[in-house]
Design a protein around this motif. Structure first.
Motif, PDB file in Angstrom:
ATOM      1  N   UNK A 115      52.623  32.496  44.417  1.00 31.85           N
ATOM      2  CA  UNK A 115      52.948  33.012  43.096  1.00 31.85           C
ATOM      3  C   UNK A 115      51.989  32.342  42.122  1.00 31.85           C
ATOM      4  N   UNK A 116      51.255  33.168  41.417  1.00 33.73           N
ATOM      5  CA  UNK A 116      50.226  32.684  40.499  1.00 33.73           C
ATOM      6  C   UNK A 116      50.567  33.158  39.091  1.00 33.73           C
ATOM      7  N   UNK A 117      50.402  32.278  38.137  1.00 33.35           N
ATOM      8  CA  UNK A 117      50.472  32.677  36.736  1.00 33.35           C
ATOM      9  C   UNK A 117      49.045  32.603  36.227  1.00 33.35           C
ATOM     10  N   UNK A 118      48.585  33.712  35.660  1.00 32.57           N
ATOM     11  CA  UNK A 118      47.212  33.692  35.184  1.00 32.57           C
ATOM     12  C   UNK A 118      47.111  34.140  33.746  1.00 32.57           C
ATOM     13  N   UNK A 119      46.058  33.644  33.113  1.00 36.58           N
ATOM     14  CA  UNK A 119      45.718  34.070  31.758  1.00 36.58           C
ATOM     15  C   UNK A 119      44.486  34.935  31.855  1.00 36.58           C
ATOM     16  N   UNK A 120      44.493  35.981  31.062  1.00 34.45           N
ATOM     17  CA  UNK A 120      43.401  36.950  31.090  1.00 34.45           C
ATOM     18  C   UNK A 120      42.938  37.218  29.666  1.00 34.45           C
ATOM     19  N   UNK A 121      41.639  37.262  29.517  1.00 29.83           N
ATOM     20  CA  UNK A 121      41.033  37.661  28.252  1.00 29.83           C
ATOM     21  C   UNK A 121      40.020  38.749  28.551  1.00 29.83           C
ATOM     22  N   UNK A 122      40.098  39.857  27.854  1.00 27.46           N
ATOM     23  CA  UNK A 122      39.165  40.964  28.070  1.00 27.46           C
ATOM     24  C   UNK A 122      37.762  40.593  27.614  1.00 27.46           C
ATOM     25  N   UNK A 123      37.679  39.710  26.630  1.00 26.03           N
ATOM     26  CA  UNK A 123      36.406  39.182  26.142  1.00 26.03           C
ATOM     27  C   UNK A 123      36.610  37.691  25.881  1.00 26.03           C
ATOM     28  N   UNK A 124      35.533  36.912  25.862  1.00 25.23           N
ATOM     29  CA  UNK A 124      35.704  35.472  25.654  1.00 25.23           C
ATOM     30  C   UNK A 124      36.435  35.092  24.362  1.00 25.23           C
ATOM     31  N   UNK A 125      36.322  35.925  23.329  1.00 23.36           N
ATOM     32  CA  UNK A 125      36.978  35.590  22.063  1.00 23.36           C
ATOM     33  C   UNK A 125      38.335  36.280  21.883  1.00 23.36           C
ATOM     34  N   UNK A 126      38.779  37.029  22.882  1.00 25.76           N
ATOM     35  CA  UNK A 126      40.073  37.717  22.793  1.00 25.76           C
ATOM     36  C   UNK A 126      41.217  36.727  22.966  1.00 25.76           C
ATOM     37  N   UNK A 127      42.352  37.074  22.397  1.00 24.82           N
ATOM     38  CA  UNK A 127      43.563  36.276  22.586  1.00 24.82           C
ATOM     39  C   UNK A 127      44.023  36.483  24.034  1.00 24.82           C
ATOM     40  N   UNK A 128      44.248  35.402  24.778  1.00 23.45           N
ATOM     41  CA  UNK A 128      44.673  35.570  26.171  1.00 23.45           C
ATOM     42  C   UNK A 128      46.124  36.032  26.269  1.00 23.45           C
ATOM     43  N   UNK A 129      46.423  36.716  27.377  1.00 25.47           N
ATOM     44  CA  UNK A 129      47.813  37.029  27.688  1.00 25.47           C
ATOM     45  C   UNK A 129      48.056  36.634  29.130  1.00 25.47           C
ATOM     46  N   UNK A 130      49.319  36.412  29.457  1.00 28.07           N
ATOM     47  CA  UNK A 130      49.676  35.920  30.788  1.00 28.07           C
ATOM     48  C   UNK A 130      50.285  37.013  31.645  1.00 28.07           C
ATOM     49  N   UNK A 131      50.071  36.877  32.940  1.00 31.21           N
ATOM     50  CA  UNK A 131      50.669  37.764  33.936  1.00 31.21           C
ATOM     51  C   UNK A 131      51.069  36.944  35.144  1.00 31.21           C
ATOM     52  N   UNK A 132      52.047  37.459  35.869  1.00 37.66           N
ATOM     53  CA  UNK A 132      52.403  36.924  37.170  1.00 37.66           C
ATOM     54  C   UNK A 132      51.621  37.699  38.213  1.00 37.66           C
ATOM     55  N   UNK A 133      51.242  37.026  39.258  1.00 38.92           N
ATOM     56  CA  UNK A 133      50.552  37.649  40.379  1.00 38.92           C
ATOM     57  C   UNK A 133      51.158  37.073  41.646  1.00 38.92           C
ATOM     58  N   UNK A 134      51.601  37.937  42.531  1.00 35.49           N
ATOM     59  CA  UNK A 134      52.127  37.500  43.820  1.00 35.49           C
ATOM     60  C   UNK A 134      51.230  38.046  44.915  1.00 35.49           C
ATOM     61  N   UNK A 135      50.723  37.145  45.721  1.00 41.94           N
ATOM     62  CA  UNK A 135      49.948  37.511  46.905  1.00 41.94           C
ATOM     63  C   UNK A 135      50.769  37.167  48.131  1.00 41.94           C
ATOM     64  N   UNK A 136      50.800  38.090  49.081  1.00 44.45           N
ATOM     65  CA  UNK A 136      51.354  37.811  50.395  1.00 44.45           C
ATOM     66  C   UNK A 136      50.178  37.889  51.367  1.00 44.45           C
ATOM     67  N   UNK A 137      50.003  36.813  52.120  1.00 47.79           N
ATOM     68  CA  UNK A 137      48.929  36.725  53.101  1.00 47.79           C
ATOM     69  C   UNK A 137      49.521  36.757  54.504  1.00 47.79           C
TER      70      UNK A 137
END
Length: 135
Positions: free
Chosen positions: A82-104
């Protein structure tokens, strides 16, 4: 000998950060089914679809993705992160968070992703960054 799951996960994070589609692809299931569920709930169901959406995403040089493992479970031949990540569409954009679940799953002596699910914590922020109009 079973490969180290933490190393496999870090290699996958590096493939994303480096926009390395070949490395990214090498971490995906060798099977025919790979559910990749994106923030709006749409499910892609094959490795080829997942590769294609990531090829398109990796072509954009502006985004920044930073993930952190929050929880993981590692079994004999299946593991989950279970990963929590921050994403910015551009370097100066305000980041937003998402959950990401990987099953391997351990396939051919390698940890490979068999399920990928994203959940935006702030769907409006995600939609805005993706250019999706919300009614």
């Amino acid at each position: 000998m079973k490969p180290d799951f933490d190393i496999a996960l870090q290699r996958h994070f590096t493939a994303i950060a480096n926009r390395d589609i070949e490395a990214f692809t090498s971490h995906l299931t060798s099977g025919d089914t790979l559910y990749t569920i994106v923030q709006n709930g749409h499910a892609f169901i094959s490795p080829s679809e997942t590769i294609e959406i990531h090829k398109q995403w990796f072509e954009d040089p502006n985004w920044i993705w930073e993930g952190e493992v929050v929880h993981k479970v590692v079994g004999a031949d299946v593991a989950m992160a279970l990963i929590k990540y921050e994403y910015r569409a551009t370097p100066d954009a305000v980041p937003f968070s998402s959950w990401l679940t990987y099953v391997f799953q351990l396939q051919e002596g390698q940890w490979r992703i068999v399920h990928d699910q994203n959940t935006a914590l702030d769907y409006v922020a995600f939609a805005r960054s993706a250019g999706i109009e919300i009614i």
